[in-house]
Design a protein around this motif. Structure first.
Motif, PDB file in Angstrom:
ATOM      1  N   ILE A 117       0.834  -1.210   0.000  1.00 14.33           N
ATOM      2  CA  ILE A 117       0.000   0.000   0.000  1.00 14.33           C
ATOM      3  C   ILE A 117       0.870   1.262   0.000  1.00 14.33           C
ATOM      4  N   PRO A 118       1.724   1.395  -1.027  1.00 13.51           N
ATOM      5  CA  PRO A 118       2.682   2.510  -0.998  1.00 13.51           C
ATOM      6  C   PRO A 118       2.052   3.887  -1.189  1.00 13.51           C
ATOM      7  N   LYS A 119       0.884   3.950  -1.813  1.00 13.48           N
ATOM      8  CA  LYS A 119       0.322   5.262  -2.154  1.00 13.48           C
ATOM      9  C   LYS A 119      -0.596   5.819  -1.064  1.00 13.48           C
ATOM     10  N   TYR A 120      -0.907   7.119  -1.231  1.00 16.16           N
ATOM     11  CA  TYR A 120      -1.972   7.790  -0.456  1.00 16.16           C
ATOM     12  C   TYR A 120      -1.772   7.717   1.063  1.00 16.16           C
ATOM     13  N   PHE A 121      -0.486   7.642   1.520  1.00 17.82           N
ATOM     14  CA  PHE A 121      -0.282   7.657   2.980  1.00 17.82           C
ATOM     15  C   PHE A 121      -0.876   6.407   3.633  1.00 17.82           C
ATOM     16  N   LEU A 122      -1.207   5.375   2.834  1.00 13.46           N
ATOM     17  CA  LEU A 122      -1.922   4.225   3.379  1.00 13.46           C
ATOM     18  C   LEU A 122      -1.145   3.420   4.426  1.00 13.46           C
ATOM     19  N   PRO A 123       0.201   3.400   4.384  1.00 13.24           N
ATOM     20  CA  PRO A 123       0.856   2.722   5.509  1.00 13.24           C
ATOM     21  C   PRO A 123       0.462   3.336   6.852  1.00 13.24           C
ATOM     22  N   TRP A 124       0.197   4.628   6.856  1.00 14.28           N
ATOM     23  CA  TRP A 124      -0.222   5.286   8.099  1.00 14.28           C
ATOM     24  C   TRP A 124      -1.730   5.158   8.333  1.00 14.28           C
ATOM     25  N   LEU A 125      -2.506   5.197   7.245  1.00 12.53           N
ATOM     26  CA  LEU A 125      -3.966   5.259   7.393  1.00 12.53           C
ATOM     27  C   LEU A 125      -4.618   3.885   7.474  1.00 12.53           C
ATOM     28  N   VAL A 126      -4.019   2.906   6.813  1.00  9.56           N
ATOM     29  CA  VAL A 126      -4.548   1.540   6.845  1.00  9.56           C
ATOM     30  C   VAL A 126      -3.592   0.616   7.612  1.00  9.56           C
ATOM     31  N   GLY A 127      -2.296   0.760   7.332  1.00 11.26           N
ATOM     32  CA  GLY A 127      -1.309  -0.139   7.931  1.00 11.26           C
ATOM     33  C   GLY A 127      -1.210   0.006   9.436  1.00 11.26           C
ATOM     34  N   MET A 128      -1.151   1.245   9.921  1.00  6.16           N
ATOM     35  CA  MET A 128      -0.967   1.426  11.367  1.00  6.16           C
ATOM     36  C   MET A 128      -2.138   0.900  12.194  1.00  6.16           C
ATOM     37  N   PRO A 129      -3.393   1.211  11.821  1.00  2.10           N
ATOM     38  CA  PRO A 129      -4.496   0.621  12.591  1.00  2.10           C
ATOM     39  C   PRO A 129      -4.496  -0.911  12.569  1.00  2.10           C
ATOM     40  N   ALA A 130      -4.122  -1.488  11.420  1.00  5.57           N
ATOM     41  CA  ALA A 130      -4.041  -2.950  11.334  1.00  5.57           C
ATOM     42  C   ALA A 130      -2.936  -3.467  12.250  1.00  5.57           C
ATOM     43  N   GLU A 131      -1.835  -2.760  12.222  1.00  6.93           N
ATOM     44  CA  GLU A 131      -0.678  -3.154  13.018  1.00  6.93           C
ATOM     45  C   GLU A 131      -1.008  -3.139  14.513  1.00  6.93           C
ATOM     46  N   GLY A 183     -11.809  -9.736  -5.821  1.00  3.53           N
ATOM     47  CA  GLY A 183     -10.944  -9.625  -4.648  1.00  3.53           C
ATOM     48  C   GLY A 183     -10.647  -8.184  -4.291  1.00  3.53           C
ATOM     49  N   SER A 184     -10.142  -7.997  -3.092  1.00  6.27           N
ATOM     50  CA  SER A 184      -9.816  -6.659  -2.587  1.00  6.27           C
ATOM     51  C   SER A 184      -8.506  -6.139  -3.150  1.00  6.27           C
ATOM     52  N   ASN A 185      -7.732  -7.021  -3.714  1.00  6.82           N
ATOM     53  CA  ASN A 185      -6.584  -6.627  -4.533  1.00  6.82           C
ATOM     54  C   ASN A 185      -6.440  -7.720  -5.581  1.00  6.82           C
ATOM     55  N   ILE A 186      -5.754  -7.404  -6.656  1.00  8.50           N
ATOM     56  CA  ILE A 186      -5.581  -8.406  -7.716  1.00  8.50           C
ATOM     57  C   ILE A 186      -4.087  -8.648  -7.867  1.00  8.50           C
ATOM     58  N   ASN A 187      -3.631  -9.771  -7.368  1.00  3.94           N
ATOM     59  CA  ASN A 187      -2.200 -10.056  -7.378  1.00  3.94           C
ATOM     60  C   ASN A 187      -1.393  -8.879  -6.832  1.00  3.94           C
ATOM     61  N   ASP A 188      -1.866  -8.347  -5.730  1.00  8.53           N
ATOM     62  CA  ASP A 188      -1.242  -7.232  -5.010  1.00  8.53           C
ATOM     63  C   ASP A 188      -1.334  -5.889  -5.752  1.00  8.53           C
ATOM     64  N   LYS A 189      -2.051  -5.843  -6.852  1.00  7.00           N
ATOM     65  CA  LYS A 189      -2.369  -4.536  -7.461  1.00  7.00           C
ATOM     66  C   LYS A 189      -3.607  -3.984  -6.764  1.00  7.00           C
ATOM     67  N   ASN A 190      -3.534  -2.732  -6.381  1.00  3.98           N
ATOM     68  CA  ASN A 190      -4.687  -2.140  -5.711  1.00  3.98           C
ATOM     69  C   ASN A 190      -5.771  -1.744  -6.708  1.00  3.98           C
TER      70      ASN A 190
END
Lengths: 337, 337
Positions: free
Chosen positions: A185-199, B145-152
């Motif tokens: 999830i490299p785009k749109y700040f998603l490591p912070w917005l999706v990754g951190m809550p999951a983490e 799927g929520s991603n397609i082969n890790d493509k968002n």
């Protein structure tokens, strides 16, 4: 007057760690102009722009005074954990950061409380440094990552650490970092917005299902960002315990929901309804006001949203803003107020 | 009487795909005794035990009748997506699954509605099969799927797919699978309990921040499991938009919160308070009752929790149990009731 349980600080400058330790992977700080600096990976990649209030206690106090924050509980910035490095080197680095933080607190003992950082990749060294933070540096707690080099917090390797923390009565703030799946999830700040809550949910679930709260019942642990994805998905998590006991009831006898009350969370939700949901679930005695200051994703208005929630009883606000923090840290309010 | 928007089915048996296609990685079904089978990876690893109600329409209808479910909307089991395989092979596999599902629906046209599966790794073939599902097999929608082969899902590669779905008025159920970071959380069912909610938030955020709902404003999309981690972390996500517009406001002008109302979610939360939170956020017109039947993590009581929520107005329950599903699918209630 408020206590901010979750704020970050780093030293104004530090040695070139790549040069010092003989290998790369570290973060350096480069001052660009007065009051502005960049955190830069030592391969040259830009990490983050920061300002004066990321390293200067007086700039921080200025913001605190503006927003009626009496005390900030400061810890390092997770990208500086450096759990991936050689343990001896991280140990040295942690000592440097902790000494710096202790000096800041010594300078303003009624305005700041420090949480140390530890070389968690080596539990012996981590315990040694935790003891030093506690006994010599006067720190009531430490901050650790939500996983340690992809090892989950239920790993038996960490049992001696939890035991030592419990024995020393050291409080532990668990902060998401090295987020699971962040490369997806490299785009749109998603490591912070999706990754951190999951983490954060990952770390809470690992500790619950791993039986850590049963094995170390006096452990004082706080999770950040309002518990991340955990609180809203607790229904699913709890149902999973009953649906697949072969996978979930390996170390615990009681459902995940029964562990509510055995750990703390901070208040950072940026949403009134979400905070109300947390208050219903955890109660105000287990939620402490936090900000993630000075980063822009944090609550840089220092609790204005909570202050403006007129239906919240004063006692609840006092818990959020003051009491829970002292309770979690094992400190006396009367020593500060 | 209720409509279940989210339930799974698979054929009673299928060819050995490793043998058929000449390479491994597929799931096979092995019947163990009457009414019990195992889903097994073709390298021999056990995946999941299933029962009669995973493949037998009559067993499903028996459960439906017991719990007053008039209609189940059936789709395949995500582990059978096979997006990783050669596109031609997945295409053939999808045709097989979709033909099977269409037959089930044809047999019980007032009890079942089918959502097709597509070879999403090749958008031309995916569109071709979506057209067939829609025009020939009478399916109002598909599951992806929520991603397609890790493509968002914001990847420009998928634009023609969204466009075709919009033009055909095909409804799309987005189901978490190949969960980000799942290798980091192998224990305690956490890929399902932590990974899936994160994965759903990943897919919602990718579509919002990628501007998909702006580019294809008539698209009808539903996310499962009550929106996963997204609803409770929307405060953070929304704040991120303002905090880091350089990262978040690349494709969209308005904050993520403004996209509430532009997509659907199912009701699966296993928690009354969580469902109330969703109702406050999304409204009953955007939430459809779902179960994840027949898997044990699903709501195998078929909405008993919702039925027992006495404070919910009848109109809200009718939306959840009936109206939203028909609205999402673009079908007429009067054709079924």
């Amino acid at each position: 007057m408020k206590v901010d349980i979750h704020a970050h600080i780093l030293p104004e400058t530090w040695q070139d760690l790549k040069q010092k330790f003989g290998y790369g992977g570290f973060i350096q700080i480069k001052h660009i102009e007065k009051g502005k600096a960049h955190m830069i990976r030592d391969d040259g990649r830009f990490f983050r722009a920061i300002e004066q209030n990321c390293w200067d206690p007086e700039a921080i106090i200025e913001d605190m005074d503006r927003d009626n924050v009496r005390i900030k509980v400061l810890c390092t910035v997770p990208v500086l954990f450096n759990y991936w490095a050689k343990a001896e080197d991280t140990y040295e680095w942690c000592r440097f950061l902790n000494d710096h933080l202790a000096e800041v607190v010594e300078q303003y003992p009624l305005r700041f409380i420090g949480l140390g950082t530890l070389p968690m990749q080596n539990i012996d060294l981590a315990i040694k440094e935790m003891e030093r933070c506690n006994a010599l540096l006067g720190m009531p707690g430490v901050e650790i990552g939500s996983n340690i080099n992809d090892k989950n917090l239920d790993d038996p390797e960490f049992y001696p650490f939890w035991e030592a923390a419990q024995d020393l009565n050291v409080s532990i703030l668990i902060h998401p970092w090295e987020m699971m799946g962040e490369k997806s999830i490299p785009k749109y700040f998603l490591p912070w917005l999706v990754g951190m809550p999951a983490e954060t949910s990952r770390s809470i679930c690992s500790m619950i299902f791993g039986g850590i709260f049963d094995k170390f019942p006096k452990l004082k642990v706080m999770f950040t960002h309002g518990g991340g994805a955990f609180p809203f998905t607790l229904g699913r998590i709890n149902h999973g315990f009953y649906a697949r006991p072969d996978l979930c009831a390996v170390h615990i006898q009681n459902p995940p929901r029964s562990y509510i009350g055995k750990f703390y969370i901070d208040s950072i939700t940026h949403d009134e309804e979400a905070l109300r949901y947390l208050l219903d679930m955890f109660g105000s005695k287990k939620i402490a006001f936090g900000t993630d200051y000075p980063f822009p994703l944090g609550d840089l208005e220092h609790g204005k949203m909570i202050e403006n929630m007129e239906d919240l009883p004063l006692a609840v606000k006092e818990d959020l803003f003051i009491n829970t923090a002292f309770e979690f840290l094992g400190l006396k309010k009367s020593d500060y107020f």
